[in-house]
Every structure is written in structure tokens, then in C-alpha cells.
Design a protein around this motif. Structure first.
Motif, mmCIF file in Angstrom:
data_model
loop_
_atom_site.group_PDB
_atom_site.id
_atom_site.type_symbol
_atom_site.label_atom_id
_atom_site.label_comp_id
_atom_site.label_asym_id
_atom_site.label_seq_id
_atom_site.Cartn_x
_atom_site.Cartn_y
_atom_site.Cartn_z
ATOM 1 N N ALA A 256 -24.192 1.223 14.098
ATOM 2 C CA ALA A 256 -23.628 0.800 12.810
ATOM 3 C C ALA A 256 -24.381 1.316 11.581
ATOM 4 N N PRO A 257 -25.728 1.257 11.529
ATOM 5 C CA PRO A 257 -26.410 1.726 10.311
ATOM 6 C C PRO A 257 -26.204 3.208 10.029
ATOM 7 N N PHE A 258 -25.831 3.982 11.038
ATOM 8 C CA PHE A 258 -25.698 5.428 10.874
ATOM 9 C C PHE A 258 -24.276 5.851 10.532
ATOM 10 N N LEU A 259 -23.309 4.963 10.611
ATOM 11 C CA LEU A 259 -21.908 5.310 10.437
ATOM 12 C C LEU A 259 -21.416 5.173 9.014
ATOM 13 N N SER A 260 -22.011 4.290 8.271
ATOM 14 C CA SER A 260 -21.528 3.953 6.938
ATOM 15 C C SER A 260 -22.112 4.872 5.877
ATOM 16 N N LEU A 261 -21.389 4.986 4.754
ATOM 17 C CA LEU A 261 -21.922 5.706 3.600
ATOM 18 C C LEU A 261 -23.181 5.030 3.053
ATOM 19 N N ASN A 262 -23.391 3.772 3.422
ATOM 20 C CA ASN A 262 -24.620 3.094 3.012
ATOM 21 C C ASN A 262 -25.859 3.740 3.625
ATOM 22 N N PHE A 263 -25.664 4.534 4.676
ATOM 23 C CA PHE A 263 -26.779 5.250 5.295
ATOM 24 C C PHE A 263 -27.530 6.096 4.270
ATOM 25 N N ASP B 229 -32.748 15.174 -4.525
ATOM 26 C CA ASP B 229 -32.160 13.927 -4.054
ATOM 27 C C ASP B 229 -30.719 13.797 -4.550
ATOM 28 N N ALA B 230 -29.929 13.012 -3.833
ATOM 29 C CA ALA B 230 -28.568 12.649 -4.227
ATOM 30 C C ALA B 230 -27.694 13.881 -4.449
ATOM 31 N N ALA B 231 -27.575 14.711 -3.421
ATOM 32 C CA ALA B 231 -26.779 15.930 -3.495
ATOM 33 C C ALA B 231 -25.567 15.821 -2.581
ATOM 34 N N ALA B 232 -24.465 16.445 -3.001
ATOM 35 C CA ALA B 232 -23.229 16.391 -2.227
ATOM 36 C C ALA B 232 -22.633 17.784 -2.079
ATOM 37 N N PHE B 233 -22.138 18.070 -0.871
ATOM 38 C CA PHE B 233 -21.487 19.337 -0.578
ATOM 39 C C PHE B 233 -20.131 19.020 0.041
ATOM 40 N N VAL B 234 -19.073 19.465 -0.610
ATOM 41 C CA VAL B 234 -17.720 19.158 -0.172
ATOM 42 C C VAL B 234 -16.969 20.453 0.093
ATOM 43 N N HIS B 235 -16.462 20.595 1.297
ATOM 44 C CA HIS B 235 -15.686 21.767 1.700
ATOM 45 C C HIS B 235 -16.463 23.056 1.429
ATOM 46 N N ARG C 190 -31.640 12.463 -0.189
ATOM 47 C CA ARG C 190 -30.403 11.922 0.381
ATOM 48 C C ARG C 190 -29.263 12.903 0.113
ATOM 49 N N HIS C 191 -28.530 13.253 1.164
ATOM 50 C CA HIS C 191 -27.522 14.299 1.042
ATOM 51 C C HIS C 191 -26.252 13.921 1.783
ATOM 52 N N TYR C 192 -25.134 14.400 1.252
ATOM 53 C CA TYR C 192 -23.816 14.137 1.836
ATOM 54 C C TYR C 192 -23.094 15.460 2.044
ATOM 55 N N PHE C 193 -22.654 15.699 3.279
ATOM 56 C CA PHE C 193 -21.893 16.896 3.612
ATOM 57 C C PHE C 193 -20.529 16.448 4.131
ATOM 58 N N LYS C 194 -19.476 16.839 3.436
ATOM 59 C CA LYS C 194 -18.122 16.403 3.774
ATOM 60 C C LYS C 194 -17.224 17.615 4.007
ATOM 61 N N ASN C 195 -16.575 17.667 5.182
ATOM 62 C CA ASN C 195 -15.666 18.769 5.517
ATOM 63 C C ASN C 195 -16.339 20.129 5.376
ATOM 64 N N CYS C 196 -17.552 20.246 5.854
ATOM 65 C CA CYS C 196 -18.289 21.500 5.754
ATOM 66 C C CYS C 196 -18.323 22.227 7.099
ATOM 67 N N LEU D 103 -25.960 12.458 5.719
ATOM 68 C CA LEU D 103 -24.747 12.114 6.445
ATOM 69 C C LEU D 103 -23.811 13.324 6.457
ATOM 70 N N TYR D 104 -23.452 13.754 7.669
ATOM 71 C CA TYR D 104 -22.516 14.857 7.861
ATOM 72 C C TYR D 104 -21.210 14.259 8.352
ATOM 73 N N LYS D 105 -20.184 14.313 7.516
ATOM 74 C CA LYS D 105 -18.904 13.662 7.834
ATOM 75 C C LYS D 105 -17.806 14.718 7.969
ATOM 76 N N ASP D 106 -17.092 14.689 9.094
ATOM 77 C CA ASP D 106 -15.954 15.589 9.320
ATOM 78 C C ASP D 106 -16.358 17.060 9.217
ATOM 79 N N CYS D 107 -17.523 17.405 9.735
ATOM 80 C CA CYS D 107 -18.021 18.781 9.646
ATOM 81 C C CYS D 107 -17.823 19.537 10.960
#
Length: 364
Positions: A346-353, A189-195, A211-217, A233-237
């Protein structure tokens, strides 16, 4: 008790609505069920109630260095650096990895929380292996998809930056059995992958649970190359298909109406080869949303697959919101996917997701 009652009411209403889709008012009923589901999913009081509150630690207590040259680092392999830590790790450890190809299979057990891996350069810091699901393991049985991963994370609060995770197994022919080859499995849980980059073919990124966050991947594959039951949440991937004929970008496995899982892709781009479904309904309540995403012409006009089960068409949640490109047109999409309204998206766009306020902090 009130929380359980609310969900029970929603579930009964959804089930009742889904079972009455015959007749002229069937579409209206399904529309109402979708609105009720999204409203409940986006409620701050009800959302993600099955996850524990995340308490991250970002200030490092230890820094280690991995280098192919033993004179320039503390360890020559990533796994050796991880294995040097206490079996139960309780503070943030930063492992710096110098450029190089690290041919090894790596696993981080569930008790080793708070590990950060930082590569020198994403294109030059590569961790690779070549297991497939049909390869025999030490037990004498096939590894299976789960154990085929080059890099596997079971611990919470994992962070990776500037690293390529790769499964070098050859790209399988369409319909081949046992050729799943996972580059990375994230089960913590609570993992982040950046670039970071994830390179493979069939089943590249196993977004298993948590819960996972993928940024610029950058994520590359052919069939179901982002799959699992994570809340992510996959942001800017950049999602790149290498399918020879047909393929699928996602296979999300939400199984129950009450599960807090789903994939959200925001401001991403989809490119590559072959004919690609945006998603296949691995789970009965499979949930995937694409928003502000560029889609190349490789996207099949239908967009989505029911995994051979028409019943899933009344329970999945597949949507697009303000996407662009030749593959983004809603014309030709299956009738059970949606062009979302602003309220629904809206619920899917925010980091609160992914409850980002609890654990992402300065990684945003």
C-alpha cells in the motif's frame, strides 16, 4: 526528539533481527522486521521527514519558444533558452520546443527552479548527445557517470512533457568499463516527466536524488538503466531492455535505514531482449517495488542481485505485488525478495509515496 527515538528503536530492532537469521525461527524474525519497516515507512507522521515541504508554482509568468528555424522561435537551442533566464528564477517559465533533433548537452542549475519543457511530439522532439563516463572532459580527467548526462537537472520543480532525452553512445559489450552513458540526470526535488522517452544503454536514467514522478514514459537501456537514490514513482511506464546478454533494470542506492528513498513501479510493463535482473543492490538498503506490472520472459527467475554482497540480502527491500506475465512468477525468486501483501504494498502504490499532494496538482 520523539521522532528520532522512534527511528532509533526501529533501526536497533531491524539490526538485531537481521543479525539473528540462523536457526529455525530466523525467517520469522526477518518477516517481522519487514513488517515493522513497512509500517514506519507508510506512517503519515514519519514518512519523508528529511524532505522540505514542496511549494510548487504552475501558473506561467513567461513563455519561450525554441525552433530550429530562427525565424519561427525565440531561440534555436534549448540551452540558449534556459541560459536567457535569470540566474535565480522564481516563477514558472514554459519553454515550448518545436519538432527537431537538438544535438546539444543541456544543464539546468540549481537556482533555476520552475522550468517546464514542452515538446511538440515525443518522437520528433529529441535532445541528444553521446558522452560516456570514460570520455575526457575539459579538466583533462574522465567525465564520470554523473557528468556524462545529455540533459542534467539540478533545479527543483522541473517539468518535462513530450520530449525524448537520448544518449547516442554505442551500446557497450557486457562488462565494459567506463561506458556509462546517461541520457538524463535528475537531481532536483519535485520533478515530473509526462509522456517522455529516455533512450540509452548502460545507465540511461540517473534518478539521482529528490522526489520524482514519471507518467506514461518509455525508458530503454541495458545495464542498470534506471539507477540512483531518488524517491520516485513510475506510473504506466514502458521499460524496454536492449541487453545483448545479461542486464539489470534498476540499481537503487538507498544507503541507510533512515533514508526516505526507493523506486516504485505501478502498472508498468517490462519487455525487450537479454536476461534481465529486476534490480541490483547498489545500496545496502536498496528499495524497489513492482506492482501490477507485466514482465516478459526476459526476467531472470532469481529476479534480483545482491551486488556481490550477501550481507545486503538482510537489508534490501525488494518486492512484487500482483504482477503478471511469464517473467513475474515468484517461483525461483531469491528468498530475500518478497511477494508483498496488500498492507505491505500500500505505501508504494499511492501518489502519497512522493508527497504528490504538495506539488503535482493538475499533473496527476
Amino acid at each position: 526528539m520523539m521522532l528520532k527515538l522512534f527511528f532509533l528503536i526501529l533501526l536497533l530492532e531491524f539490526s538485531s533481527t537481521s543479525s539473528r537469521i540462523n536457526g529455525s525461527n530466523g525467517t520469522v524474525m526477518v518477516e517481522q522486521a519487514y513488517r515493522n519497516w513497512v509500517k514506519g515507512f507508510g506512517s503519515s507522521k514519519l514518512k519523508h521527514y528529511r524532505f522540505q515541504k514542496a511549494k510548487n508554482k504552475l501558473d506561467p509568468c513567461l513563455t519561450l519558444k525554441v525552433n530550429k528555424n530562427p525565424k519561427l522561435g525565440d531561440f534555436v537551442s534549448v540551452q540558449k533558452a534556459i541560459s536567457s533566464l535569470p540566474q535565480v528564477n522564481t516563477c514558472r517559465v514554459v519553454i515550448s520546443i518545436s519538432s527537431g533533433i537538438y544535438r546539444e548537452k543541456v544543464e539546468i542549475p540549481a537556482t533555476m527552479a520552475y522550468i517546464t519543457l514542452e515538446g511538440e511530439k515525443v518522437d520528433k522532439t529529441i535532445i541528444e548527445w553521446d558522452d560516456t563516463a570514460d570520455r575526457m572532459g575539459q579538466s583533462g580527467h574522465p567525465l564520470g557517470t554523473y557528468a556524462s548526462a545529455t540533459f542534467a537537472v539540478d533545479a527543483p520543480y522541473f517539468i518535462a512533457k513530450n520530449i525524448t532525452f537520448k544518449n547516442r553512445a554505442p551500446k557497450p559489450a557486457a562488462g565494459a568499463l567506463g561506458r556509462q552513458a546517461v541520457a538524463l540526470r535528475i537531481s532536483g526535488d519535485a520533478a515530473a516527466f509526462v509522456h517522455c522517452k529516455f533512450i540509452g544503454a548502460q545507465d540511461t536514467l540517473y534518478d539521482h536524488v529528490g522526489r520524482h514522478y514519471f507518467k506514461n514514459c518509455y525508458i530503454e537501456g541495458s545495464v542498470d538503466f534506471i539507477f540512483g537514490n531518488g524517491l520516485s514513482l513510475y506510473k504506466d511506464c514502458h521499460l524496454h531492455a536492449i541487453a545483448r546478454s545479461y542486464g539489470a533494470l534498476t540499481a537503487q542506492k538507498r544507503q541507510s535505514f533512515l533514508e526516505d528513498t526507493g523506486f516504485s513501479f505501478v502498472n508498468c510493463k517490462v519487455t525487450g531482449s537479454g536476461a534481465l535482473f529486476l534490480g541490483r543492490a547498489w545500496g545496502t538498503f536498496s528499495t524497489v517495488v513492482f506492482a501490477y506490472t507485466y514482465m516478459d520472459k526476459i526476467i531472470i527467475p532469481r529476479g534480483w542481485s545482491n551486488w556481490g554482497d550477501k550481507n545486503r540480502e538482510t537489508t534490501v527491500f525488494y518486492g512484487q505485488y500482483k504482477c503478471s506475465g511469464p517473467g513475474a512468477h515468484s517461483r525461483g525468486r531469491v528468498t530475500w525478495s518478497r511477494e508483498l501483501t496488500r498492507e505491505e504494498a500500500a505505501p508504494f502504490l499511492s501518489l502519497n509515496f512522493i508527497d504528490a499532494g504538495q506539488w503535482l496538482h493538475n499533473l496527476r
